[in-house]
Motif scaffolding. Sequence first.
Motif, PDB file in Angstrom:
ATOM      1  N   ASP A  33      -9.114   8.388   1.587  1.00 39.79           N
ATOM      2  CA  ASP A  33      -9.456   8.558   2.997  1.00 39.79           C
ATOM      3  C   ASP A  33     -10.338   9.799   3.096  1.00 39.79           C
ATOM      4  OD1 ASP A  33      -9.496   9.304   5.710  1.00 39.79           O
ATOM      5  OD2 ASP A  33      -7.556   8.340   6.055  1.00 39.79           O
ATOM      6  N   LYS A  93      -7.585   3.907  -3.292  1.00 39.56           N
ATOM      7  CA  LYS A  93      -8.426   4.214  -2.134  1.00 39.56           C
ATOM      8  C   LYS A  93      -8.327   5.701  -1.820  1.00 39.56           C
ATOM      9  CE  LYS A  93      -6.252   0.851   0.142  1.00 39.56           C
ATOM     10  NZ  LYS A  93      -5.744   0.109   1.266  1.00 39.56           N
ATOM     11  N   SER A 110     -11.994  11.177   5.530  1.00 36.26           N
ATOM     12  CA  SER A 110     -11.749  12.084   6.659  1.00 36.26           C
ATOM     13  C   SER A 110     -10.563  13.009   6.362  1.00 36.26           C
ATOM     14  CB  SER A 110     -11.536  11.318   7.964  1.00 36.26           C
ATOM     15  OG  SER A 110     -10.374  10.533   7.912  1.00 36.26           O
ATOM     16  N   GLU A 111      -9.528  12.486   5.692  1.00 31.25           N
ATOM     17  CA  GLU A 111      -8.397  13.347   5.299  1.00 31.25           C
ATOM     18  C   GLU A 111      -8.826  14.330   4.204  1.00 31.25           C
ATOM     19  OE1 GLU A 111      -5.644  13.858   6.707  1.00 31.25           O
ATOM     20  OE2 GLU A 111      -5.313  12.090   7.935  1.00 31.25           O
ATOM     21  N   TRP A 112      -9.674  13.858   3.276  1.00 22.08           N
ATOM     22  CA  TRP A 112     -10.188  14.754   2.230  1.00 22.08           C
ATOM     23  C   TRP A 112     -10.975  15.904   2.872  1.00 22.08           C
ATOM     24  CZ3 TRP A 112      -9.356  16.193  -2.481  1.00 22.08           C
ATOM     25  CH2 TRP A 112     -10.324  16.879  -3.204  1.00 22.08           C
ATOM     26  N   ASP A 155       0.845  -1.186   0.000  1.00 24.75           N
ATOM     27  CA  ASP A 155       0.000   0.000   0.000  1.00 24.75           C
ATOM     28  C   ASP A 155       0.887   1.244   0.000  1.00 24.75           C
ATOM     29  OD1 ASP A 155      -2.490   1.335   0.096  1.00 24.75           O
ATOM     30  OD2 ASP A 155      -2.306   1.588   2.260  1.00 24.75           O
ATOM     31  N   LYS A 174       0.725   5.253   0.268  1.00 27.21           N
ATOM     32  CA  LYS A 174      -0.256   6.204   0.767  1.00 27.21           C
ATOM     33  C   LYS A 174       0.219   7.643   0.713  1.00 27.21           C
ATOM     34  CE  LYS A 174      -3.307   6.844   4.769  1.00 27.21           C
ATOM     35  NZ  LYS A 174      -3.909   7.951   4.139  1.00 27.21           N
ATOM     36  N   SER A 179      -4.455   6.674  -1.860  1.00 27.21           N
ATOM     37  CA  SER A 179      -3.449   5.618  -1.818  1.00 27.21           C
ATOM     38  C   SER A 179      -3.742   4.624  -2.931  1.00 27.21           C
ATOM     39  CB  SER A 179      -3.447   4.916  -0.460  1.00 27.21           C
ATOM     40  OG  SER A 179      -4.689   4.304  -0.214  1.00 27.21           O
ATOM     41  N   LYS A 235      -1.559  11.664   1.640  1.00 31.45           N
ATOM     42  CA  LYS A 235      -2.437  12.139   2.719  1.00 31.45           C
ATOM     43  C   LYS A 235      -3.866  11.683   2.507  1.00 31.45           C
ATOM     44  CE  LYS A 235      -3.756  16.329   5.267  1.00 31.45           C
ATOM     45  NZ  LYS A 235      -5.142  16.045   5.505  1.00 31.45           N
ATOM     46  N   VAL A 236      -4.365  11.767   1.284  1.00 31.23           N
ATOM     47  CA  VAL A 236      -5.754  11.410   0.988  1.00 31.23           C
ATOM     48  C   VAL A 236      -5.852  10.127   0.175  1.00 31.23           C
ATOM     49  CG1 VAL A 236      -7.881  12.140  -0.162  1.00 31.23           C
ATOM     50  CG2 VAL A 236      -6.481  13.829   1.054  1.00 31.23           C
TER      51      VAL A 236
END
Length: 82
Positions: free
Chosen positions: A49, A47, A51-53, A24, A26, A31, A28-29
């Motif tokens: 994230d 993928k 919550s990070e977005w 994986d 990755k 991956s 911040k947002v």
Amino acid sequence: MTRQHKACYGTMFHDTLHFEANKDVKGKVFSFELDSMGLARSDRLVKADISEWDDCLECPEFDHCYKFCMAKLTLGAAISTG
């Protein structure tokens, strides 16, 4: 004048030129994982994230950070296909 940016500035995506297969990778947002079995690539997985977005959307630097991330991604794509 040099601006001070948040530590995460420009890291929404991982560097697409340097990664390891079957691991994986990755940002911040976003991956991704490129699965490989020997010489054949068997699967690709992307993928996000959310919550990070959402955190990025709240940031006052979002617009120019996103543009910077896209420029890096575009340059990486041009280099990898060239």
